[in-house]
Design an enzyme around this catalytic site. Structure first.
Site, PDB file in Angstrom:
ATOM      1  N   LYS A  86       6.847  -9.053   6.233  1.00 42.75           N
ATOM      2  CA  LYS A  86       7.471  -9.549   4.909  1.00 42.75           C
ATOM      3  C   LYS A  86       8.306 -10.823   5.019  1.00 42.75           C
ATOM      4  O   LYS A  86       8.161 -12.045   4.238  1.00 42.75           O
ATOM      5  CB  LYS A  86       8.216  -8.537   3.818  1.00 42.75           C
ATOM      6  CG  LYS A  86       7.109  -7.368   3.683  1.00 42.75           C
ATOM      7  CD  LYS A  86       7.871  -6.276   2.893  1.00 42.75           C
ATOM      8  CE  LYS A  86       6.969  -5.120   2.754  1.00 42.75           C
ATOM      9  NZ  LYS A  86       5.546  -5.128   2.968  1.00 42.75           N
TER      10      LYS A  86
ATOM     11  N   GLY B 257       1.015  -1.352  -0.030  1.00 40.62           N
ATOM     12  CA  GLY B 257       0.079   0.104   0.116  1.00 40.62           C
ATOM     13  C   GLY B 257       0.946   1.241  -0.006  1.00 40.62           C
ATOM     14  O   GLY B 257       0.516   2.409  -0.685  1.00 40.62           O
ATOM     15  N   ASN B 258       2.051   1.204   0.743  1.00 41.06           N
ATOM     16  CA  ASN B 258       2.922   2.403   0.833  1.00 41.06           C
ATOM     17  C   ASN B 258       3.648   2.496  -0.551  1.00 41.06           C
ATOM     18  O   ASN B 258       4.001   3.889  -0.908  1.00 41.06           O
ATOM     19  CB  ASN B 258       3.956   2.203   1.907  1.00 41.06           C
ATOM     20  CG  ASN B 258       3.269   2.122   3.263  1.00 41.06           C
ATOM     21  OD1 ASN B 258       2.816   3.230   3.471  1.00 41.06           O
ATOM     22  ND2 ASN B 258       3.496   1.153   3.936  1.00 41.06           N
TER      23      ASN B 258
ATOM     24  N   LYS C 256      -1.131  -8.098   5.188  1.00 40.83           N
ATOM     25  CA  LYS C 256      -1.441  -8.404   3.612  1.00 40.83           C
ATOM     26  C   LYS C 256      -0.357  -9.449   3.481  1.00 40.83           C
ATOM     27  O   LYS C 256      -0.657 -10.278   2.543  1.00 40.83           O
ATOM     28  CB  LYS C 256      -1.467  -7.225   2.649  1.00 40.83           C
ATOM     29  CG  LYS C 256      -0.260  -6.367   2.476  1.00 40.83           C
ATOM     30  CD  LYS C 256       0.522  -6.964   1.329  1.00 40.83           C
ATOM     31  CE  LYS C 256       1.608  -5.966   0.927  1.00 40.83           C
ATOM     32  NZ  LYS C 256       2.368  -5.176   2.189  1.00 40.83           N
TER      33      LYS C 256
ATOM     34  N   LYS D  52      -0.463  -2.824  13.953  1.00 38.71           N
ATOM     35  CA  LYS D  52      -0.485  -2.588  12.572  1.00 38.71           C
ATOM     36  C   LYS D  52      -0.505  -1.188  12.270  1.00 38.71           C
ATOM     37  O   LYS D  52      -1.616  -0.567  12.584  1.00 38.71           O
ATOM     38  CB  LYS D  52      -1.799  -3.301  12.024  1.00 38.71           C
ATOM     39  CG  LYS D  52      -1.736  -3.194  10.524  1.00 38.71           C
ATOM     40  CD  LYS D  52      -0.816  -4.048   9.679  1.00 38.71           C
ATOM     41  CE  LYS D  52      -0.984  -3.819   8.137  1.00 38.71           C
ATOM     42  NZ  LYS D  52       0.385  -4.059   7.380  1.00 38.71           N
TER      43      LYS D  52
END
Ligand code: ADP
Ligand code: MG
Length: 307
Positions: free
Chosen positions: A269, A12-13, A207, A122
């Protein structure tokens, strides 16, 4: 050549280039940029499922609904799937690729007793100065943290994904050649009530974790994470920073334990990649949108591979 399947997780970033480019047209321009690279990947024989984050976007939506709270009920949902769908439609047409992209609104089951509900972690929304963050904490009851040395952000509960409700439908669509956009923003968190009915809950699923579970579920050959950095580093932003081309599963576990990957950014990640490899995944690859093609050729990006 046999087609291979990849789950590609877009940050998203990475759709928001800088604080001056946050509007929907700006985000669409960034989406188009990313989608040219995804289309190139598809042209090279990959079937892909696209997942995406929405931390900043959800923050805008929350803020918008906070500002209008006195007049309208609050809303929880975004529309990045539509931007990707449109950008890919146009890119496929330009390249003569006979493919269709479609978005699956994805529910993800979480545990109602997940400890995350008591410990928000988050980051969502825009970056703030420390003063603004502490004021929000005092005045609006926000939970806030410092995020990867880039500024302060609001944090919300982030329970672990347990099951992707629409996973069989997603797999079916990929097997039939569709480019699927799924688990947007980590998917919509739901819990099962005592009757087995699904009920939505206020939280954001990471995500990266949700994408790793999807990659595992659909037996993807590759888990590709597209974010704002070309490679993963040790000692990120320190004088002794070192970019990594490759790490084994054990090395990734070791570096994670040594604290190289912060919780709100690179940490998920790496943890998601570790989970994917531990469950039989073949390869995780982390890079930025503009380097996807080069990374697939082995020229850049950070690969995480089984031991
Ligand atoms: P996304 O929106 O793609 O999920 P995040 O901002 O959550 O992106 O995480 C990616 C960011 O993590 C990078 O852009 C970088 O600023 C930051 N980061 C933190 N630690 C590292 C590291 N060790 N190596 C590379 N990037 C890192
Ligand atoms: Mg992130």
């Amino acid at each position: 050549m046999a087609r291979k399947v990849a789950v590609v997780a877009i940050g998203g970033n990475s759709l928001i280039k800088d604080p001056k480019h946050q509007t929907v047209p700006d985000q669409y321009a960034a989406t188009v940029e990313t989608c040219t690279h995804l289309a190139a990947m598809i042209a090279h024989g990959w079937d892909i499922v696209i997942t995406h984050g929405n931390g900043p976007q959800v923050g805008f939506i929350l803020r918008r609904s906070e500002l209008s709270r006195h007049e309208l009920h609050e809303v929880p949902q975004g529309a990045i799937g539509y931007m990707i769908q449109k950008a890919l439609y146009n890119e496929f047409r330009r390249r003569g690729i006979k493919k269709h992209a479609l978005t699956v609104v994805t529910q993800v089951l979480v545990d109602k007793d997940d400890p995350a509900f008591k410990n928000p972690s988050k980051p969502i929304g825009s970056f703030m100065t420390k003063e603004d963050a502490l004021r929000r904490q005092r005045e609006d009851g926000w939970d806030v943290i410092e995020d990867a040395a880039r500024g302060w952000r609001r944090v919300v509960p982030s329970p672990m994904p347990k099951r992707i409700i629409e996973r069989d439908a997603i797999k079916h669509l990929v097997d039939h050649g569709y480019v699927v956009i799924a688990v947007g923003g980590g998917g919509i968190p739901v819990i099962e009530d005592e009757n087995g009915d699904l009920v939505g809950v206020a939280a954001v699923i990471d995500k990266d974790y949700a994408s790793a579970r999807l990659a595992f579920r659909i037996h993807a050959d590759l888990f590709l994470i597209s974010t704002a950095v070309e490679k993963v580093a040790l000692n990120y932003r320190k004088p002794n920073q070192r970019w990594l081309d490759r790490m084994t599963l054990s090395e990734a576990q070791q570096y994670l334990a040594e604290g190289h990957f912060p919780k709100g950014s690179m940490g998920p990640k790496i943890e998601a990649s570790i989970w994917y490899l531990e469950n039989g995944g073949k390869e995780a690859l982390i890079t930025n949108p503009e380097n996807i093609e080069r990374a697939l050729r082995g020229e850049t990006g950070t690969r995480i591979v089984p031991d």
